[in-house]
Structures are given as structure tokens and as C-alpha cells.
Design a protein around this motif. Sequence first.
Motif, PDB file in Angstrom:
ATOM      1  N   ARG A  15       0.973  -1.176  -0.377  1.00 46.15           N
ATOM      2  CA  ARG A  15      -0.213  -0.033   0.131  1.00 46.15           C
ATOM      3  C   ARG A  15       0.586   1.438  -0.048  1.00 46.15           C
ATOM      4  N   ARG A  16       1.887   1.784   0.666  1.00 38.99           N
ATOM      5  CA  ARG A  16       2.620   2.176   0.603  1.00 38.99           C
ATOM      6  C   ARG A  16       3.696   2.846  -0.924  1.00 38.99           C
ATOM      7  N   GLN A  17       3.932   1.529  -1.010  1.00 40.86           N
ATOM      8  CA  GLN A  17       5.053   1.605  -2.526  1.00 40.86           C
ATOM      9  C   GLN A  17       3.759   2.284  -3.381  1.00 40.86           C
ATOM     10  N   ILE A  18       2.359   1.454  -3.281  1.00 43.55           N
ATOM     11  CA  ILE A  18       1.378   2.180  -4.418  1.00 43.55           C
ATOM     12  C   ILE A  18       1.554   3.373  -4.254  1.00 43.55           C
ATOM     13  N   GLU A  19       0.724   4.008  -2.966  1.00 47.95           N
ATOM     14  CA  GLU A  19       0.806   5.579  -2.896  1.00 47.95           C
ATOM     15  C   GLU A  19       2.070   6.579  -3.071  1.00 47.95           C
ATOM     16  N   GLY A  20       3.004   6.228  -3.053  1.00 51.23           N
ATOM     17  CA  GLY A  20       4.397   6.523  -3.611  1.00 51.23           C
ATOM     18  C   GLY A  20       5.069   6.141  -5.025  1.00 51.23           C
ATOM     19  N   CYS A  21       4.462   5.323  -5.500  1.00 55.69           N
ATOM     20  CA  CYS A  21       5.180   5.017  -6.854  1.00 55.69           C
ATOM     21  C   CYS A  21       5.014   6.009  -8.174  1.00 55.69           C
ATOM     22  N   ARG A  22       3.857   6.846  -8.104  1.00 59.80           N
ATOM     23  CA  ARG A  22       4.559   7.727 -10.034  1.00 59.80           C
ATOM     24  C   ARG A  22       5.651   8.919  -9.576  1.00 59.80           C
ATOM     25  N   ALA A  23       5.192   9.273  -8.070  1.00 60.42           N
ATOM     26  CA  ALA A  23       6.286  10.351  -7.847  1.00 60.42           C
ATOM     27  C   ALA A  23       7.795   9.626  -7.771  1.00 60.42           C
ATOM     28  N   ARG A  24       7.202   8.109  -7.589  1.00 60.65           N
ATOM     29  CA  ARG A  24       8.963   7.277  -7.521  1.00 60.65           C
ATOM     30  C   ARG A  24       9.215   7.635  -8.789  1.00 60.65           C
ATOM     31  N   HIS A  25       8.854   7.104  -9.444  1.00 55.20           N
ATOM     32  CA  HIS A  25       9.216   7.203 -10.668  1.00 55.20           C
ATOM     33  C   HIS A  25       9.044   8.349 -11.960  1.00 55.20           C
ATOM     34  N   ALA A  26       9.159   9.142 -11.842  1.00 54.38           N
ATOM     35  CA  ALA A  26       8.292  10.315 -12.546  1.00 54.38           C
ATOM     36  C   ALA A  26      10.336  11.187 -11.814  1.00 54.38           C
ATOM     37  N   ARG A  27      10.393  10.531 -10.141  1.00 57.03           N
ATOM     38  CA  ARG A  27      11.632  11.427 -10.134  1.00 57.03           C
ATOM     39  C   ARG A  27      12.778  10.390 -10.656  1.00 57.03           C
ATOM     40  N   LEU A  28      12.659   9.406 -10.497  1.00 60.50           N
ATOM     41  CA  LEU A  28      13.424   8.231 -10.974  1.00 60.50           C
ATOM     42  C   LEU A  28      14.323   8.276 -12.243  1.00 60.50           C
ATOM     43  N   GLY A  29      12.691   9.163 -13.456  1.00 61.36           N
ATOM     44  CA  GLY A  29      13.585   9.645 -14.505  1.00 61.36           C
ATOM     45  C   GLY A  29      12.806   8.616 -15.781  1.00 61.36           C
ATOM     46  N   LEU A  30      11.445   7.898 -15.433  1.00 59.17           N
ATOM     47  CA  LEU A  30      10.566   7.214 -16.459  1.00 59.17           C
ATOM     48  C   LEU A  30      10.255   7.246 -17.068  1.00 59.17           C
ATOM     49  N   PRO A  31      10.384   7.280 -18.613  1.00 53.14           N
ATOM     50  CA  PRO A  31       9.460   7.954 -19.644  1.00 53.14           C
ATOM     51  C   PRO A  31       8.474   7.858 -19.659  1.00 53.14           C
ATOM     52  N   GLN A  32       8.187   9.578 -20.350  1.00 55.05           N
ATOM     53  CA  GLN A  32       6.865  10.134 -19.580  1.00 55.05           C
ATOM     54  C   GLN A  32       5.887   9.213 -20.386  1.00 55.05           C
ATOM     55  N   LYS A  33       6.077   8.800 -21.693  1.00 52.46           N
ATOM     56  CA  LYS A  33       5.623   7.932 -22.600  1.00 52.46           C
ATOM     57  C   LYS A  33       5.005   6.817 -21.181  1.00 52.46           C
ATOM     58  N   PHE A  34       5.340   5.744 -20.175  1.00 58.24           N
ATOM     59  CA  PHE A  34       5.219   5.153 -19.394  1.00 58.24           C
ATOM     60  C   PHE A  34       4.171   5.699 -18.215  1.00 58.24           C
ATOM     61  N   LEU A  35       5.157   6.656 -17.629  1.00 60.39           N
ATOM     62  CA  LEU A  35       4.398   7.292 -16.772  1.00 60.39           C
ATOM     63  C   LEU A  35       2.892   7.413 -16.589  1.00 60.39           C
ATOM     64  N   ASP A  36       2.497   7.816 -18.278  1.00 57.43           N
ATOM     65  CA  ASP A  36       1.214   7.896 -18.988  1.00 57.43           C
ATOM     66  C   ASP A  36       0.179   6.580 -18.721  1.00 57.43           C
ATOM     67  N   GLY A  37       0.650   5.514 -18.645  1.00 54.83           N
ATOM     68  CA  GLY A  37       0.384   4.386 -18.357  1.00 54.83           C
ATOM     69  C   GLY A  37      -0.054   4.200 -16.958  1.00 54.83           C
ATOM     70  N   LEU A  38       0.818   4.394 -16.098  1.00 64.32           N
ATOM     71  CA  LEU A  38       0.882   4.040 -14.299  1.00 64.32           C
ATOM     72  C   LEU A  38      -0.385   4.349 -14.244  1.00 64.32           C
ATOM     73  N   ASP A  39      -0.993   5.543 -13.750  1.00 65.06           N
ATOM     74  CA  ASP A  39      -2.627   5.604 -13.296  1.00 65.06           C
ATOM     75  C   ASP A  39      -3.719   3.818 -13.628  1.00 65.06           C
ATOM     76  N   GLU A  40      -3.444   3.755 -14.657  1.00 67.32           N
ATOM     77  CA  GLU A  40      -4.302   2.833 -14.869  1.00 67.32           C
ATOM     78  C   GLU A  40      -4.079   1.498 -14.020  1.00 67.32           C
ATOM     79  N   LEU A  41      -2.376   1.396 -14.356  1.00 62.56           N
ATOM     80  CA  LEU A  41      -1.982  -0.179 -13.242  1.00 62.56           C
ATOM     81  C   LEU A  41      -2.215   0.010 -12.186  1.00 62.56           C
ATOM     82  N   LEU A  42      -2.449   1.253 -11.528  1.00 58.16           N
ATOM     83  CA  LEU A  42      -2.162   1.044  -9.916  1.00 58.16           C
ATOM     84  C   LEU A  42      -3.964   1.190  -9.296  1.00 58.16           C
ATOM     85  N   ARG A  43      -4.119   2.067 -10.936  1.00 60.92           N
ATOM     86  CA  ARG A  43      -5.427   1.497 -10.233  1.00 60.92           C
ATOM     87  C   ARG A  43      -5.836   0.117  -9.577  1.00 60.92           C
TER      88      ARG A  43
END
Length: 317
Positions: A161-189
Motif C-alpha cells: 500500500r505504501r509502494q502504491i501510494e508513492g509509485c508515480r512520484a517515485r518513478h517520475a523522480r527516477l526518470g521513467l519516460p513520460q510515455k510509461f508514466l502515462d499508463g501508470l494511473d491505469e495500472l495503479l488502479r
Amino acid sequence: MTASLPTLTDYEPFRAWRADPAQWLPIARDIARGHGLTCAAPHIFSTGTNLVVALDEKLILKIFPPFLRAQFVSERGALAQLHGRLRVAIPEIVVEGERDGWPYLVITRLSGVLGADAWPSLPETDKERVLVEIGETIAEVQRVPVGPLGQIEPGWDIFMRRQIEGCRARHARLGLPQKFLDGLDELLRDAAWLVALDTPAVILTGEYIPENFLLNRGGSGWRLAGLIDFGDVMTGRGEYDLLGPSAFMTAGMPRRVRSLFEGYGYSAAYITTDLKRRLMALMLLHRFGNPAKQICIEGWQQRAGNLHELQDLLWPV
């Protein structure tokens, strides 16, 4: 008079202090001497998280700073729980103790070549064989009862639950390209369902990677000889431990992927879209997951346009 270990409360000051062995090697020698152990020609391991020194050809001393006591608890508990239950060699605890609030373990030193040194030059057939053996070892570890390791905090539910909560911010900070961040919300749901927060727990090391295993070369080629470093052991969903080899070793090559999964007990027919989706979620939620730096597939950021294409690239049928 031997110096005392300092009071350090976070990693950066510790790393700077650790970088000068003259500050701590005399203490390591004194610990060894206090247990009647020889330390005539110590060898310092500069990689890793804690203070690690080979006292001789047979023993290793690991000293854990107080703020990483949880790693000491995990390593000690895992080595005790797995002792005598695996076909592959793991270190045995010889001595445990504490110095100035810093816990330590003296463990046996395994023979073999570090995977990180040997893996790049292995013939492809040997890589496939080793991946089968890694898959078998992961499954074997997970068949061992969790025992006291089930008390390690946080539990799988809270951790995920902690990992899910901080997942988007973490990978944005780590430099995951935007095209992969774009699909992250669907996966996290769907993540809580995908990673099965209420799954029966098994023993996880979280790090079946070349830096943490040893290989030996025999008449039939290279084989898995030993596992080291159990400081991040936790319990949770078994497929979590397929991620280290998937990121660092299989390179999106179908035969390697099948070797790992068949060793684990999953046939090629089991590598379905549903499994790939679970693994993609687990990779992004992994404690040390950093796809931007870890996926060992040349040009993967250009070859995959979204997370769905990335999971097919990582785990081809």
C-alpha cells in the motif's frame, strides 16, 4: 585503545565514513580478536550497504549501522530459517554480537565467482542453465516455511500500500519516460488486486541479481553455486522475486525467460497477458525497482511505446 564506532543516523554520513577503512578496520580486527578469530590479511568489500570484510578465506564479518538494524534482523533470521533446507549453498552464522550499538554477524565465506563478474562472459547455453537453477532456487526458498520471518515489518499488505501510494512520484523522480508514466494511473488502479495484498506469504529476498550469487565452472559449464546477502528479506507474493532476474539477466530473450520461469515452475503456457501485467505492476512497485536504470534490453525505451508493450518486451512468449 581501539576506537569506538560512531553514532550515525542516516546513510549519507555513514557512506562517507565507511569510505575510509582506516576508521573502522581496526574495530573489525578487534571484534574478530575478541572471538578468537584470525584476521591476518583482511579483504574489504567496497560494494554493498554495510561494513563487510573477509577475515580470511573462510569467514566474513558484516557490521550493520544501528539505523540498518532491520537488515541485521532479516539476514540473521533468513540464514537461520533457510539453514540446511536448500540445495544451493548459503552462508552459515558462526558468531553474532554487538559493538557500540552496531550489530554484527560472522558468517562462512562461500566459494565461487561472483555472478556480476562471470555473467557477462558466460556462453548463452550456460546463461540459460543458470537461469533455470535460479528459478528452481527461488521456488525452493519459497517452499520453506516463513517461520519467524513472518514477523518482519512491514508486512506485505502495508508495504505494498505504501509502494502504491508513492509509485508515480517515485518513478517520475527516477526518470521513467513520460510515455510509461502515462499508463501508470491505469495500472495503479488495479495494483492492489494485481499484487494480491492478502496473498499467502512466502520468503522473498527481493534481490536475485548477479551481485548476490556465486557461480562455479565444472565439466558441464557454469552452475549456480551459492546465494549471499539476505539483508532485505521479507515475506509476500512469490512472483516478486522473479523481477531481479527479469530486469538484470533475461534481457527480453525468449529462451532465457522460459528458462527462468520453467525453473520456477511456470510453463511457457503460463506466461500470459495476466501474468505479465502482474509482473509489470510488481516491477514498478518493487522496493528497489528503477526500470529507467535496470532493464538490460538494449534500446528498450525506443522499442516500447507504453507499459503494455514494455511488458511484452520483458516477458516474450
